[in-house]
Write an enzyme that holds these catalytic residues in place. Structure first.
Site, PDB file in Angstrom:
ATOM      1  CG  ASP A 149      -1.531  -1.218   1.605  1.00 45.32           C
ATOM      2  OD1 ASP A 149      -1.429  -2.172   0.828  1.00 45.32           O
ATOM      3  OD2 ASP A 149      -2.159  -1.287   2.681  1.00 45.32           O
ATOM      4  CD  GLU A 198      -6.881  -5.279   3.978  1.00 41.40           C
ATOM      5  OE1 GLU A 198      -6.344  -6.017   4.808  1.00 41.40           O
ATOM      6  OE2 GLU A 198      -6.533  -5.257   2.798  1.00 41.40           O
TER       7      GLU A 198
HETATM    8  C1  FRU Z   1      -3.748  -3.772   2.716  1.00 37.33           C
HETATM    9  C2  FRU Z   1      -3.123  -4.181   4.044  1.00 37.33           C
HETATM   10  C3  FRU Z   1      -3.506  -3.191   5.124  1.00 37.33           C
HETATM   11  C4  FRU Z   1      -2.396  -3.339   6.110  1.00 37.33           C
HETATM   12  C5  FRU Z   1      -1.216  -3.566   5.208  1.00 37.33           C
HETATM   13  C6  FRU Z   1      -0.164  -4.464   5.796  1.00 37.33           C
HETATM   14  O1  FRU Z   1      -3.077  -4.229   1.611  1.00 37.33           O
HETATM   15  O2  FRU Z   1      -3.508  -5.473   4.390  1.00 37.33           O
HETATM   16  O3  FRU Z   1      -4.789  -3.399   5.663  1.00 37.33           O
HETATM   17  O4  FRU Z   1      -2.244  -2.203   6.902  1.00 37.33           O
HETATM   18  O5  FRU Z   1      -1.712  -4.137   4.028  1.00 37.33           O
HETATM   19  O6  FRU Z   1       0.972  -4.481   4.998  1.00 37.33           O
END
Ligand code: FRU
Length: 605
Positions: free
Chosen positions: A153, A322
């Site tokens: 992300d 998310e």
């Molecule tokens: C989304 C996610 C988020 C989390 C991160 C962990 O892709 O699962 O929810 O904060 O990646 O790397």
């Protein structure tokens, strides 16, 4: 995605056991490598004592190996810990552990879970250099990628004093997910990026999961007027929200001493996005909690009050929610503004795995109300567009979004190694109305025009035409943009393929009967690394006789933007050689391509 195998949570427990184990079974072996002393202790445990003062310890990685645990010890204290897929049989690549600031006389590493026979003992080395020059044929030219290691992300995107800051989920110790840090890069134009290493690193509260940044202009938190304040999830056995701040324009961050600032008994409790709500003069935090969003308010960024929850009965629920965002956008052609709640979802996307959905409605500083609870709206109709969030404090009232260009179904297995994953091109978001519904439009950000180098324009042509980009430009052309307008006469299907001399192709078509645009990557090149990769993705289209399309082609992606961004489709591809040809076909009638321009895209820096 949240891996329960996240092993940081076990650190406290394992570490104390390990130290007892070490003391009990001393079995020294002779040094194998002069700059270290390696002592194997039995049961896969070893100590490496550093004997030479160098900048990096370079660790050999084999991606097929299980994660081993490493504790970096200075003056008998653990100063860092990490999980690394240390090479047992062969070396895929090296990752650096930065030793800057530590005296070799006091420095050692404890290794766990690695056989004495593993190749890593012979291959690890000390060095003053770590070479990040590109070695990958699929590394994009104009999409952001990490210098090395894994990325997911985009995080903490914030604009301040002419600079766009981009943070991102980064694993500096391997090109698969793990050891989450916030990597950091900056740009003044959204297309040329400068890398700054990792800004926020794991600590006793956990690894550093996704989140956001704000500029605290009025010093509401007391860190100083204009401080950049970062919010992230500290992830260990439980997920809690933490903050850090920078008073040197993002160069360094200091973690707030009283973290965490927000806790819960819910396991999936993460990805804080903080915005300023002008009408109520409060900060709002939107958090992803299981399959809902929770909204909190605060006067000072430190004390948060739960205001409302959103999610039940709304949109798609095929997986965990998310990376939220909440933005207010003008509705094209009206005086109105509406609020958009961005909600990334994994799995449960329209073509499997990860995707970005959004809701359009109202927000009064406490509660978000969706205008159309019965509808699910997708921001991008490809398979590789996830974790989309927008820049905070962007200039000219812009809302610039960036997505991670991958999908949790296969992100860890795509055929690159030195780095893994890229971001989408930046897109400006706005709203338009169609058949009484309000939708998000994703327009490629204007800065992308800067990438345009030479252009080749063609006059109106009919179907059955093929162009070879290399010939058009009299040069190898593998990163380019095509901008075209198609006027239909009576075709039922308007189609074209991007292809190469190996017969690999990406086929795109408008089906005017079914009112769909589709992109087929089933024959696009290497599709065998995951059964979920070969796919045909489809977007609804509005119909009509004129279609405008912009295609962005980079080394390993195709992004399509239809009718000024009324639909967007982002897909990864891994062709064995670039697609340098395009050919057009029709079914059930004919059409004209009334404007067709190919731009070679290059990055100036
Ligand atoms: C989304 C996610 C988020 C989390 C991160 C962990 O892709 O699962 O929810 O904060 O990646 O790397």
């Amino acid at each position: 995605m949240f891996h329960l195998k996240d092993s940081w949570r076990k650190i406290g427990k394992t570490l104390s056991l390990f130290i007892i184990g070490t003391a009990a079974s001393v079995c020294s072996c002779p040094a194998i490598n002069p700059p270290f002393v390696v002592k194997h202790l039995g049961d896969g445990q070893s100590i490496v004592q550093i004997e030479e003062q160098k900048k990096y310890l370079l660790l050999p990685v084999e991606e097929a190996s299980p994660e081993a645990k490493l504790y970096m010890i200075a003056d008998n204290d653990v100063v860092r810990n990490m999980n690394v897929r240390l090479a047992v049989n062969k070396v895929d690549y090296f990752v650096p552990v930065d030793l800057t600031g530590f005296d070799k006389k006091h420095l050692s590493f404890n290794f766990q879970l690695i056989p004495d026979s593993a190749i890593c003992w012979k291959e690890m080395k000390l060095s003053d250099e770590y070479d990040t020059s590109n070695r990958e044929k699929f590394r994009p030219v104009y999409h952001f990628t990490p210098a090395y290691g894994w990325m997911n992300d985009p995080n903490g995107m914030v604009y301040k004093d002419g600079v766009y800051h981009l943070f991102y989920q980064h694993n500096p110790y391997g090109s698969m997910w793990g050891n989450m840090h916030w990597g950091h890069a900056t740009s003044t134009d959204l297309v040329n990026w400068e890398h700054h290493g990792d800004a926020i690193s794991p600590d006793a509260l956990g690894t550093i999961f996704s989140g956001s940044c704000v500029v605290d202009k009025d010093n509401t938190a007391g860190f100083g007027a204009g401080a950049i304040v970062a919010f992230y999830t500290s992830a260990s056995d439980r997920q809690v929200q933490s903050m850090a701040y920078s008073i040197d324009n993002g160069k360094t961050f200091k973690k707030y001493a009283r973290n965490p600032i927000l806790t819960s008994t819910q396991r999936d409790f993460r990805d804080p996005k903080v915005i300023w709500h002008e009408d109520t003069k409060k900060w709002i935090m939107i958090l992803a909690v299981g399959q809902e969003m929770q909204l909190y308010s605060s006067p000072n960024l430190k004390d948060w009050t739960l205001e409302s929850k959103f999610g039940e009965g709304q949109g798609a629920h095929g997986g965990v929610w998310e990376c939220p965002d909440l933005i207010e956008l003008p509705v094209e052609g009206t005086e109105l503004k509406k609020w958009v709640l961005i909600c990334n979802l994994n799995p449960g996307g329209p073509f499997g795995g990860s995707a970005t959905q959004y809701f359009v409605g109202t927000f009064d500083g406490k509660k978000f109300v969706n205008d159309s609870p019965a509808l699910t709206k997708w921001m991008d109709w490809g398979k590789d567009h996830y974790a989309t969030v927008t820049w905070s404090n962007a200039p000219e009232g812009r809302h610039i979004a960036l997505a991670w260009m991958s999908n949790w179904e296969y992100a860890n297995n795509v055929p690159t190694q030195q780095y893994r994953s890229a971001n989408s091109v930046p897109r400006d978001l706005s709203l338009y109305t169609f058949n009484g519904e309000t939708y998000v439009k994703c327009t490629p950000s204007k800065e992308l025009l800067k990438l345009r180098d030479k252009a080749i324009k063609k006059r109106t042509f009919k179907v059955d035409r093929t162009y070879n980009m290399d010939k058009l430009f009299a040069d190898n052309t593998d990163t380019y943009e095509i901008e075209m307008t198609i006027k239909n006469k009576n075709a039922e299907v308007i189609g074209f393929q991007l292809f190469n001399s190996k017969g690999e192709e990406v086929e795109m078509s408008y089906n005017l009967i079914e009112k769909k645009f589709s992109m087929d990557r089933t024959k696009s090149g290497n599709v065998s690394f995951s059964k979920d990769f070969p796919t045909v993705t489809m977007a609804p289209i509005e119909g009509g006789n004129e279609m405008k399309l912009r295609l962005f082609i980079d080394k390993s992606s195709v992004e399509a933007f239809g009718d000024d961004g009324r639909f967007a489709m982002t897909n990864l591809v891994f062709p064995s050689e670039p697609y340098n040809r395009i050919s057009f076909y029709a079914k059930g009638g004919s059409y004209n391509v009334t404007s067709f321009t190919v731009y070679k895209l290059v990055v100036s820096r």
